[in-house]
Design a protein around this motif. Structure first.
Motif, PDB file in Angstrom:
ATOM      1  N   GLN A 195       1.338  -0.978   0.128  1.00 60.66           N
ATOM      2  CA  GLN A 195      -0.391   0.424   0.108  1.00 60.66           C
ATOM      3  C   GLN A 195       0.778   1.255   0.421  1.00 60.66           C
ATOM      4  O   GLN A 195       0.518   2.079  -0.683  1.00 60.66           O
ATOM      5  CB  GLN A 195      -0.540  -0.209   1.086  1.00 60.66           C
ATOM      6  CG  GLN A 195      -2.011  -1.185   0.868  1.00 60.66           C
ATOM      7  CD  GLN A 195      -2.837  -1.581   2.246  1.00 60.66           C
ATOM      8  OE1 GLN A 195      -2.150  -1.070   3.192  1.00 60.66           O
ATOM      9  NE2 GLN A 195      -3.692  -2.246   2.344  1.00 60.66           N
ATOM     10  N   ALA A 196       2.039   1.230   0.560  1.00 66.57           N
ATOM     11  CA  ALA A 196       3.004   2.104   1.062  1.00 66.57           C
ATOM     12  C   ALA A 196       3.406   2.559  -0.562  1.00 66.57           C
ATOM     13  O   ALA A 196       3.526   3.883  -1.126  1.00 66.57           O
ATOM     14  CB  ALA A 196       4.656   2.140   1.534  1.00 66.57           C
ATOM     15  N   ALA A 197       4.007   1.573  -1.667  1.00 62.09           N
ATOM     16  CA  ALA A 197       4.134   1.437  -2.951  1.00 62.09           C
ATOM     17  C   ALA A 197       3.151   2.301  -4.363  1.00 62.09           C
ATOM     18  O   ALA A 197       3.036   3.274  -4.890  1.00 62.09           O
ATOM     19  CB  ALA A 197       4.710   0.458  -4.187  1.00 62.09           C
ATOM     20  N   LEU A 198       2.283   1.389  -3.288  1.00 63.89           N
ATOM     21  CA  LEU A 198       0.884   2.031  -4.132  1.00 63.89           C
ATOM     22  C   LEU A 198       0.236   3.649  -4.168  1.00 63.89           C
ATOM     23  O   LEU A 198       0.079   4.602  -5.148  1.00 63.89           O
ATOM     24  CB  LEU A 198      -0.451   1.614  -3.801  1.00 63.89           C
ATOM     25  CG  LEU A 198      -0.315  -0.108  -4.842  1.00 63.89           C
ATOM     26  CD1 LEU A 198      -2.047  -1.114  -3.689  1.00 63.89           C
ATOM     27  CD2 LEU A 198      -0.928  -0.022  -5.840  1.00 63.89           C
ATOM     28  N   LYS A 199       0.344   4.361  -2.402  1.00 62.78           N
ATOM     29  CA  LYS A 199       0.562   5.572  -2.196  1.00 62.78           C
ATOM     30  C   LYS A 199       1.430   6.744  -2.993  1.00 62.78           C
ATOM     31  O   LYS A 199       1.223   7.732  -3.254  1.00 62.78           O
ATOM     32  CB  LYS A 199       0.745   5.995  -0.851  1.00 62.78           C
ATOM     33  CG  LYS A 199       0.224   7.023  -0.570  1.00 62.78           C
ATOM     34  CD  LYS A 199       0.580   7.214   1.013  1.00 62.78           C
ATOM     35  CE  LYS A 199      -0.305   8.621   1.687  1.00 62.78           C
ATOM     36  NZ  LYS A 199      -0.094   8.740   2.884  1.00 62.78           N
ATOM     37  N   GLN A 214      -0.038   0.345 -13.316  1.00 66.14           N
ATOM     38  CA  GLN A 214      -0.100  -0.692 -14.204  1.00 66.14           C
ATOM     39  C   GLN A 214       1.104  -2.458 -13.111  1.00 66.14           C
ATOM     40  O   GLN A 214       0.123  -3.128 -12.895  1.00 66.14           O
ATOM     41  CB  GLN A 214      -0.588  -1.245 -15.032  1.00 66.14           C
ATOM     42  CG  GLN A 214      -0.773  -2.373 -15.561  1.00 66.14           C
ATOM     43  CD  GLN A 214      -2.278  -1.478 -16.262  1.00 66.14           C
ATOM     44  OE1 GLN A 214      -3.186  -0.922 -16.011  1.00 66.14           O
ATOM     45  NE2 GLN A 214      -2.481  -3.052 -15.897  1.00 66.14           N
ATOM     46  N   PRO A 215       1.983  -2.212 -13.278  1.00 70.23           N
ATOM     47  CA  PRO A 215       3.245  -2.982 -12.848  1.00 70.23           C
ATOM     48  C   PRO A 215       2.589  -3.976 -11.207  1.00 70.23           C
ATOM     49  O   PRO A 215       2.646  -4.519 -10.829  1.00 70.23           O
ATOM     50  CB  PRO A 215       4.418  -2.560 -13.046  1.00 70.23           C
ATOM     51  CG  PRO A 215       3.833  -1.877 -14.446  1.00 70.23           C
ATOM     52  CD  PRO A 215       2.495  -1.172 -14.202  1.00 70.23           C
ATOM     53  N   LEU A 216       2.126  -2.923 -10.864  1.00 70.30           N
ATOM     54  CA  LEU A 216       1.682  -2.801  -9.156  1.00 70.30           C
ATOM     55  C   LEU A 216       0.896  -3.547  -9.258  1.00 70.30           C
ATOM     56  O   LEU A 216       0.634  -4.356  -7.792  1.00 70.30           O
ATOM     57  CB  LEU A 216       1.671  -1.371  -8.256  1.00 70.30           C
ATOM     58  CG  LEU A 216       3.229  -0.925  -8.786  1.00 70.30           C
ATOM     59  CD1 LEU A 216       3.567   0.640  -7.157  1.00 70.30           C
ATOM     60  CD2 LEU A 216       4.357  -1.358  -7.368  1.00 70.30           C
ATOM     61  N   LEU A 217      -0.750  -3.277  -9.861  1.00 67.69           N
ATOM     62  CA  LEU A 217      -1.222  -3.802  -9.452  1.00 67.69           C
ATOM     63  C   LEU A 217      -0.964  -5.221  -9.688  1.00 67.69           C
ATOM     64  O   LEU A 217      -2.024  -5.385  -8.931  1.00 67.69           O
ATOM     65  CB  LEU A 217      -2.457  -2.860 -10.350  1.00 67.69           C
ATOM     66  CG  LEU A 217      -3.021  -1.656  -9.628  1.00 67.69           C
ATOM     67  CD1 LEU A 217      -3.957  -0.977 -10.742  1.00 67.69           C
ATOM     68  CD2 LEU A 217      -3.336  -1.346  -8.281  1.00 67.69           C
ATOM     69  N   ASN A 218      -0.879  -5.843 -11.237  1.00 64.34           N
ATOM     70  CA  ASN A 218      -0.565  -6.524 -11.132  1.00 64.34           C
ATOM     71  C   ASN A 218       0.579  -8.067 -10.647  1.00 64.34           C
ATOM     72  O   ASN A 218       1.032  -8.785 -11.044  1.00 64.34           O
ATOM     73  CB  ASN A 218      -0.311  -6.579 -12.879  1.00 64.34           C
ATOM     74  CG  ASN A 218      -1.935  -6.307 -13.729  1.00 64.34           C
ATOM     75  OD1 ASN A 218      -3.331  -7.157 -13.514  1.00 64.34           O
ATOM     76  ND2 ASN A 218      -2.082  -5.956 -13.921  1.00 64.34           N
ATOM     77  N   ASP A 219       1.064  -7.226  -9.664  1.00 69.24           N
ATOM     78  CA  ASP A 219       2.431  -8.074  -9.119  1.00 69.24           C
ATOM     79  C   ASP A 219       2.760  -7.584  -8.265  1.00 69.24           C
ATOM     80  O   ASP A 219       3.599  -7.382  -7.417  1.00 69.24           O
ATOM     81  CB  ASP A 219       3.478  -7.703 -10.149  1.00 69.24           C
ATOM     82  CG  ASP A 219       4.819  -9.529  -9.883  1.00 69.24           C
ATOM     83  OD1 ASP A 219       4.075  -9.614  -9.043  1.00 69.24           O
ATOM     84  OD2 ASP A 219       5.775  -8.536  -9.822  1.00 69.24           O
TER      85      ASP A 219
END
Length: 276
Positions: A195-199, A214-219
């Motif tokens: 979640q920290a990376a997404l934020k 996109q890469p974060l959501l799928n990996d």
């Protein structure tokens, strides 16, 4: 919509592993729930449109795959399941999930770029609070209470499918619960990193959010520790061994009841498919 997604995956899991999709459903719900996002009217309209697209895609593309999988399960439980059989079904369930994840990420990324910094901050504050709540709940339980709760969940699920369990089956289930490692602290650590990376991406990469989000959501798995991955794999190995042993213990009446359970869900899917 959320009920549909959960229901469809649950009916698959009810004949395999309770954990595989429950651990991943959070990912979908996070992006399609007003529990975490305070949207304005324009954003709400866009999200509703995307939900409708997801529903149409899911009904047209995914439900026939679920039906096919359930019919395979119906055939396979007529005989004792080997470890390879169970690994096959686990792989199939994961493929169902990955297709869903890919579809949702394609729809979510453009919408995420429309969120304000305040909305993003509030979203991740809510997620952090949920993480804390889950960890507090875990810490409030003794190991014995966790194992008893696990046993009761499995007992309820298996009894719903096959009817009252025999003494041998209860013993198998209790033995399995003793082998299970509870990984809530490791999972919360993983979620916090993810979640920290997404934020960070959502706040900093507004101009290139499609490229970075996109890469974060799928990996998300890249944020899991080696310890967590090893322990999860060990849990799965124990689960496969239990399910194989359990399938060998089924009597003809339980097999018939399990097959009727699966056919009932096939009928549910047929009804959903017909609602075009």
């Amino acid at each position: 919509m959320r009920i549909l997604i959960i229901g469809l995956f649950t009916l698959l899991l009810s004949s395999c592993s309770n954990k595989l999709v429950y651990n991943n459903l959070d990912w979908v719900i996070t992006w399609y729930s007003d529990d975490y996002l305070n949207l304005d009217d324009e954003q709400s309209d866009v999200y509703e449109q995307e939900l409708l697209k997801l529903l149409i895609w899911h009904r047209q593309e995914e439900l026939p795959k679920y039906k096919h999988h359930l019919l395979m399960m119906h055939e396979h439980i007529a005989s004792p399941l080997t470890h390879d059989d169970i690994h096959f079904h686990i792989k199939e369930i994961r493929q169902h999930w990955r297709r869903m994840r890919t579809q949702v990420s394609h729809q979510i990324v453009p919408l995420a770029g429309q969120l304000s910094s305040t909305q993003i901050e509030e979203l991740f504050q809510e997620l952090a609070a949920r993480n804390d709540e889950k960890l507090q709940e875990y810490n409030s339980q003794t190991p014995e209470q966790r194992r008893q709760a696990l046993f009761e969940r499995w007992d309820d699920t298996l009894s719903d499918i096959f009817g009252k369990l025999t003494a041998q089956q209860i013993a198998l289930l209790k033995a399995y619960c003793e082998t299970h490692a509870f990984l809530t602290p490791q999972r919360i650590s993983y979620l916090s990193r993810y979640q920290a990376a997404l934020k960070q991406v959502m706040l900093v990469s507004k101009q290139s959010i499609n490229e970075h989000l996109q890469p974060l959501l799928n990996d998300p798995e890249q944020f899991k520790s080696e310890e967590y991955l090893r322990a999860s794999q060990t849990n799965q190995d124990h689960l496969v061994a239990f399910l194989s042993a359990f399938s060998k213990s089924l009597n003809p009446q339980q097999v018939s009841r399990g097959q009727l359970f699966l056919l009932d869900h096939v009928g549910t899917i047929d009804n959903l498919i017909s609602e075009q």
